[in-house]
Scaffold this active site. Structure first.
Site, PDB file in Angstrom:
ATOM      1  N   PHE A  50      37.667  16.214 -52.357  1.00 52.14           N
ATOM      2  CA  PHE A  50      36.643  16.881 -51.547  1.00 52.14           C
ATOM      3  C   PHE A  50      37.128  18.287 -51.245  1.00 52.14           C
ATOM      4  O   PHE A  50      38.230  18.481 -50.727  1.00 52.14           O
ATOM      5  CB  PHE A  50      36.362  16.126 -50.237  1.00 52.14           C
ATOM      6  CG  PHE A  50      35.218  16.745 -49.480  1.00 52.14           C
ATOM      7  CD1 PHE A  50      33.907  16.461 -49.834  1.00 52.14           C
ATOM      8  CD2 PHE A  50      35.443  17.650 -48.460  1.00 52.14           C
ATOM      9  CE1 PHE A  50      32.828  17.063 -49.172  1.00 52.14           C
ATOM     10  CE2 PHE A  50      34.382  18.251 -47.783  1.00 52.14           C
ATOM     11  CZ  PHE A  50      33.073  17.953 -48.143  1.00 52.14           C
ATOM     12  N   ASP A  88      44.851  22.287 -51.722  1.00 45.59           N
ATOM     13  CA  ASP A  88      43.880  22.249 -50.629  1.00 45.59           C
ATOM     14  C   ASP A  88      44.530  21.472 -49.486  1.00 45.59           C
ATOM     15  O   ASP A  88      44.595  20.240 -49.502  1.00 45.59           O
ATOM     16  CB  ASP A  88      42.593  21.571 -51.113  1.00 45.59           C
ATOM     17  CG  ASP A  88      41.536  21.465 -50.014  1.00 45.59           C
ATOM     18  OD1 ASP A  88      41.915  21.536 -48.829  1.00 45.59           O
ATOM     19  OD2 ASP A  88      40.351  21.287 -50.340  1.00 45.59           O
ATOM     20  N   LYS A 144      40.301  23.826 -40.656  1.00 42.96           N
ATOM     21  CA  LYS A 144      40.349  22.743 -39.671  1.00 42.96           C
ATOM     22  C   LYS A 144      41.272  23.009 -38.474  1.00 42.96           C
ATOM     23  O   LYS A 144      40.899  23.701 -37.554  1.00 42.96           O
ATOM     24  CB  LYS A 144      40.704  21.434 -40.379  1.00 42.96           C
ATOM     25  CG  LYS A 144      39.534  20.900 -41.225  1.00 42.96           C
ATOM     26  CD  LYS A 144      39.752  19.481 -41.655  1.00 42.96           C
ATOM     27  CE  LYS A 144      38.634  18.923 -42.512  1.00 42.96           C
ATOM     28  NZ  LYS A 144      37.512  18.378 -41.793  1.00 42.96           N
TER      29      LYS A 144
HETATM   30  C1  LIG Z   1      40.395  18.646 -48.131  1.00 40.18           C
HETATM   31  C2  LIG Z   1      39.196  19.390 -47.631  1.00 40.18           C
HETATM   32  N1  LIG Z   1      38.841  20.533 -48.227  1.00 40.18           N
HETATM   33  C3  LIG Z   1      37.775  21.242 -47.814  1.00 40.18           C
HETATM   34  C4  LIG Z   1      36.992  20.826 -46.770  1.00 40.18           C
HETATM   35  C5  LIG Z   1      35.797  21.632 -46.339  1.00 40.18           C
HETATM   36  O1  LIG Z   1      36.055  22.260 -45.127  1.00 40.18           O
HETATM   37  P1  LIG Z   1      34.846  22.864 -44.262  1.00 40.18           P
HETATM   38  O2  LIG Z   1      34.008  21.732 -43.816  1.00 40.18           O
HETATM   39  O3  LIG Z   1      35.527  23.600 -43.128  1.00 40.18           O
HETATM   40  O4  LIG Z   1      34.104  23.817 -45.161  1.00 40.18           O
HETATM   41  C6  LIG Z   1      37.320  19.624 -46.118  1.00 40.18           C
HETATM   42  C7  LIG Z   1      36.485  19.100 -45.029  1.00 40.18           C
HETATM   43  O5  LIG Z   1      36.440  17.934 -44.736  1.00 40.18           O
HETATM   44  C8  LIG Z   1      38.452  18.893 -46.555  1.00 40.18           C
HETATM   45  O6  LIG Z   1      38.804  17.738 -45.982  1.00 40.18           O
END
Ligand SMILES: Cc1ncc(COP(=O)(O)O)c(C=O)c1O
Length: 407
Positions: free
Chosen positions: A128, A215, A244
């Site tokens: 994700f 990520d 986050k």
């Molecule tokens: C691993 C990861 N990458 C990217 C995101 C996306 O972040 P945002 O919701 O701040 O755009 C998330 C959100 O859950 C995530 O868990």
């Protein structure tokens, strides 16, 4: 009452009015133990005094100017992040998806610099990376992509935790310039890869001149017992994305780069009106200082161990438990059947949890959780799981992660 909010979330029937530490209170003053931290955001708990102070102080001095001018807090935060991570420089934005967009743009620029016409990035199944067009295209979940074709091209997908699959992809495709991967998959089901997985990816990237892009949006800022999860592996990636918990609730994202990746962007290549503004950066500076002052990162491993030991003890003999796994305070309890229903029954007991990948209960408690709160979390959830698995229950057929509505 008609809601004027676009129904992109299937929301739970509760609205919170205030918070303190691991606790939240709803409109009727009922108290809830938040074992999710707003999905890995409020690592310092709710209304931490240091963050409150940093926000108030900055809002009385200066909220926003522009990235057309120098921003002292941004400089300080970039220097702190570089020092703590071993990375060289930072691009600031406002969310995780935006941080990953910056990473994807870096990879493309890097590829064009190598003379690759159509640069491609290896991404993982069950990953994700966000909800913008490029990041949902990188995401390994068909439901997230459904209805949004044509997707952004240039992503090659392989199974997670499978280095051979990356090697095979490299043999098949000569236009690969980067690998984008989560150190632990959060939304995909709290999937913890083999101990050397990241080291092996680092070696492959070195061998094939690829950017290793991590990520760390969910795993970063102390969640797994290190400031960044890659620090368990003693490696340095070329690119690392954060969001986050960096602002503990104040929106901020960051794309960190190292070595040649840190030299790719020049003036005009990328930008953001709000990215790295004085307010968000001051909140993030307070987050970094507090993590250290309260020794929270070192304690995350211990607390995660205590929580999992509690579940292992309490759920011993329950044949419906497939696995209890964790790295620091990123915890997954996998059941043998869909268990989204548990989110609602936990809510009724004053406990906030989440279920990902249908069968895995995901816990991301604030790093400030204390022993008494740990006991309460373990006792309440163990009883709920026992009760749930004892009963013949209707099988849930939809994916409950972050409460997306069934398609
Ligand atoms: C691993 C990861 N990458 C990217 C995101 C996306 O972040 P945002 O919701 O701040 O755009 C998330 C959100 O859950 C995530 O868990």
């Amino acid at each position: 009452m008609t809601s004027h909010i676009m129904p992109t979330y299937g929301r739970l029937p509760v609205t919170f009015e205030k918070g303190e530490g691991v606790w939240l209170w709803d409109e009727n003053n009922n108290r809830y133990l938040d074992a999710l931290s707003g999905i890995a955001v409020c690592n310092l708990g709710h209304t931490h005094p240091a963050i409150h102070k940093a926000i108030c102080k900055q809002s009385g001095a200066l909220l926003h100017t522009s990235n057309l001018y120098g921003i002292a807090n941004q400089e300080r935060l970039a220097a702190e992040l570089a020092e703590k991570s071993g990375m060289d420089n930072v691009f600031f934005c406002n969310s995780g998806a935006e941080a990953n967009e910056a990473a994807i743009k870096l990879a493309r620029m890097y590829g064009h610099g190598l003379g690759t016409d159509k640069p491609a990035i290896i991404v993982m199944e069950k990953s994700f990376h966000g909800r913008t067009l490029a990041t949902l295209s990188a995401t390994g979940n068909a439901k997230v992509q459904q209805g949004f074709a044509p997707l952004v091209e240039g992503f090659i997908r392989v199974p997670y935790n499978d280095v051979n699959a990356i090697e095979q992809a490299l043999e098949q495709h000569k236009n690969i310039v980067a690998v984008l991967v989560e150190p632990i998959q959060g939304e995909g089901g709290v999937n913890i890869p083999g101990k050397d997985y990241l080291n092996q990816i680092r070696s492959l990237c070195d061998q094939h001149q690829l950017l290793m892009m991590l990520d760390e949006i969910q795993t970063g800022i102390g969640r797994t017992g290190k400031f960044l999860a890659f620090q368990h592996n003693h490696i340095i990636p070329d690119v690392c994305t954060l969001a986050k918990a960096l602002g503990n609730g104040v929106p901020i994202g960051a794309c960190l780069a190292h070595g040649q990746a840190a030299k790719l962007f020049t003036a005009g290549n990328h930008g953001s009106t709000f990215g790295g503004n004085p307010l968000a950066c001051n909140a993030a500076l307070a987050v970094l200082e507090t993590l250290e002052q309260e020794n929270l990162i070192n304690l995350a491993e211990q607390k995660g161990n205590a929580i999992c030991a509690g579940f292992i003890e309490g759920l011993r003999g329950n044949e419906h438990i497939v696995d209890i796994r964790h790295k620091g305070l990123m915890i997954g309890i996998e059941l043998d059947s869909p268990c989204a229903e548990l989110v609602k029954s936990a809510l009724q007991q004053g406990l906030l949890i989440n279920v990902t990948n249908e069968k895995t209960i995901r816990l991301l408690p604030p790093l400030i959780i204390n022993n008494q709160e740990i006991d309460q979390l373990v006792t309440t959830l163990t009883a709920l799981i026992q009760e749930y698995t004892d009963q013949p229950h209707a099988k849930q057929t939809y994916e409950s992660q972050t409460f997306y509505k069934p398609a």
